[in-house]
Design an enzyme around this catalytic site. Structure first.
Site, PDB file in Angstrom:
ATOM      1  N   LYS A  76       0.775  -1.179   0.004  1.00 57.83           N
ATOM      2  CA  LYS A  76      -0.177   0.133  -0.035  1.00 57.83           C
ATOM      3  C   LYS A  76       0.847   1.092  -0.010  1.00 57.83           C
ATOM      4  O   LYS A  76       1.863   1.317   0.870  1.00 57.83           O
ATOM      5  CB  LYS A  76      -0.786   0.144   1.279  1.00 57.83           C
ATOM      6  CG  LYS A  76      -1.921  -1.329   1.236  1.00 57.83           C
ATOM      7  CD  LYS A  76      -3.100  -0.971   0.108  1.00 57.83           C
ATOM      8  CE  LYS A  76      -3.917  -2.107   0.349  1.00 57.83           C
ATOM      9  NZ  LYS A  76      -5.205  -1.860  -0.689  1.00 57.83           N
ATOM     10  N   ASN A  89      -4.728   3.577  -3.758  1.00 57.43           N
ATOM     11  CA  ASN A  89      -6.143   3.610  -3.073  1.00 57.43           C
ATOM     12  C   ASN A  89      -6.980   5.030  -3.443  1.00 57.43           C
ATOM     13  O   ASN A  89      -7.588   5.790  -2.642  1.00 57.43           O
ATOM     14  CB  ASN A  89      -6.109   3.389  -1.413  1.00 57.43           C
ATOM     15  CG  ASN A  89      -6.104   1.715  -1.391  1.00 57.43           C
ATOM     16  OD1 ASN A  89      -5.098   1.456  -0.795  1.00 57.43           O
ATOM     17  ND2 ASN A  89      -7.064   0.937  -1.809  1.00 57.43           N
ATOM     18  N   HIS A 109     -10.721  -8.211  -7.574  1.00 60.30           N
ATOM     19  CA  HIS A 109     -10.421  -7.744  -6.182  1.00 60.30           C
ATOM     20  C   HIS A 109     -10.929  -8.419  -5.084  1.00 60.30           C
ATOM     21  O   HIS A 109     -12.070  -8.997  -5.203  1.00 60.30           O
ATOM     22  CB  HIS A 109     -10.986  -6.236  -6.354  1.00 60.30           C
ATOM     23  CG  HIS A 109     -11.028  -5.685  -4.838  1.00 60.30           C
ATOM     24  ND1 HIS A 109     -12.143  -5.537  -4.270  1.00 60.30           N
ATOM     25  CD2 HIS A 109      -9.935  -5.123  -4.284  1.00 60.30           C
ATOM     26  CE1 HIS A 109     -12.093  -4.896  -3.003  1.00 60.30           C
ATOM     27  NE2 HIS A 109     -10.740  -4.687  -3.091  1.00 60.30           N
TER      28      HIS A 109
END
Length: 399
Positions: A200, A231, A331
């Site tokens: 991330k 994100n 996903h």
């Protein structure tokens, strides 16, 4: 020919929904009952990605699950699920409860027609978002019924291209985890046989992101597939600047660098970078994905079957993605997506999350960087004995 139920005329939809279900020769089975359960699965640790660090969301502490169990007069029960993170679970349960009665007495084999019937039962709330996510749980359960009737796994029923799929881990690389923990998690994932690592990024200070990516790349070595996921937290200028800096790390893709609905921005970024751009997980209809495909906005498309309306819609999208020459990486929800990814003509990726494992008795086998497609009939899942303790809503609809 239409590419999506979204663009079929209203009159066509009404005709389809109103047509009586005529059983196939030798088939008299009917839907006898539907059980819907709203379940709140607690997570061991609060989860933070870039949306938390930028102040747009709070840490995630649970996953809201919607389970649908469809039982037929022949005694076959199919299990399907949908989910929501942070918000939306009660809405999915309420909508499913409201529209599900229209299926009682219907032929469970007519899945596409029943999807349309469910959409029209709740037409005033649209064909995306919570409404079709609620329908997804039922749609998935109907496919489970059909595959079990055939004695086939879901992948085999739909038409598999392979017995296993490449997999990468995401759950070990969230931003709430210090870099030392991320490195330990990466080592553990690779030791378990998982094939790649996703990290991330998207923090307010890109320098921190770059340092973390450099540390992970050095730790896992040049030969390990590595992805990053922002994100949706970069603006266009930041995405281009950071994306160019990330080129040196030989990434498989940069995921959600921009707002999920910024089709133009994604298209420009994909054209400017050597690193592939991935997106699609936040979209909740086939039509929204078509916009990405048409604009050339992604190299890797990341649909989520529960989010876009279930297997019926997902399989439509796979045809379009294949025609466009896109890579596929569904996903989340690996328990379902391992089957669906196996039907894609070119080699896909499946995302490894262990979060949902406490809900099920079965586990997915991972060997040499790949998830093995389960060969049990249907989706191949049985709810664990922990589920009743997490259940917050339970209703059965029958004749």
């Amino acid at each position: 020919m239409s590419i999506d139920d979204d663009v079929i005329s209203a009159e066509q939809h009404r005709r389809r929904a109103d047509q009586p279900s005529t059983p196939a020769p030798g088939t008299s089975d009917r839907i006898h009952s539907l059980r819907l359960r709203s379940v709140r699965l607690p997570l061991p640790t609060p989860i933070s990605d870039a949306k938390v660090l930028t102040g747009r969301q709070r840490p995630m502490t649970e996953v809201a699950m919607l389970f649908a169990e469809v039982t037929t007069t022949d005694g076959i029960t199919g299990l399907g699920f949908s989910y929501s993170k942070r918000a939306g679970g009660p809405a999915q349960f309420a909508h499913a409860r409201e529209v599900a009665p229209v299926l009682i007495g219907e032929d469970p084999n007519d899945i596409a027609r029943l999807w349309t019937k469910l959409v029209w039962a709740g037409a005033s709330v649209g064909r995306s978002g919570a409404s079709t996510q609620a329908i997804a749980a039922i749609d998935n359960a109907l496919y489970d019924v059909k595959a079990k009737r055939a004695g086939l796994s879901l992948a085999k029923l739909l038409g598999a291209h392979r017995e296993s799929v490449r997999c990468y881990n995401t759950s070990g690389g969230f931003l709430h985890t210090p870099i030392e923990g991320v490195l330990e998690n990466a080592s553990a994932s690779l030791a378990r046989g998982i094939g790649g690592i996703k990290l991330k990024v998207g923090q307010p200070d890109p320098a921190i992101d770059l340092a973390r990516v450099a540390a992970v790349r050095e730790h896992v070595g040049a030969g390990v597939p590595l992805m990053v996921d922002a994100n949706q937290q970069w603006d266009r200028a930041t995405a281009l600047r950071v994306g160019r800096t990330l080129e040196e790390f030989d990434l498989v893709w940069i995921e959600e660098p921009l707002d999920a609905y910024d089709v133009t921005g994604h298209a420009r970024l994909a054209a400017a970078l050597d690193t592939p751009v991935a997106s699609g997980e936040m979209l909740t209809s086939v039509r929204e994905h078509v916009e990405l495909i048409t604009a050339g906005a992604v190299d890797t498309i990341q649909p989520d079957a529960p989010r876009i309306g279930g297997i019926t819609q997902f399989m439509k999208l796979l045809v379009l993605a294949d025609e466009a020459g896109l890579a596929l990486a569904p996903h989340f929800a690996m328990e379902l997506h391992v089957h669906l990814a196996a039907t894609y003509p070119s080699e896909p990726w499946v995302e490894h999350f262990e979060w949902l494992e406490p809900l099920f008795e079965e586990r997915i086998e991972i060997v040499e960087g790949r998830m093995v497609v389960p060969n049990r009939p249907g989706i191949g899942l049985t709810l664990s004995d922990k589920v009743p303790g997490w259940t917050v809503g339970d209703v059965t609809i029958d004749e």
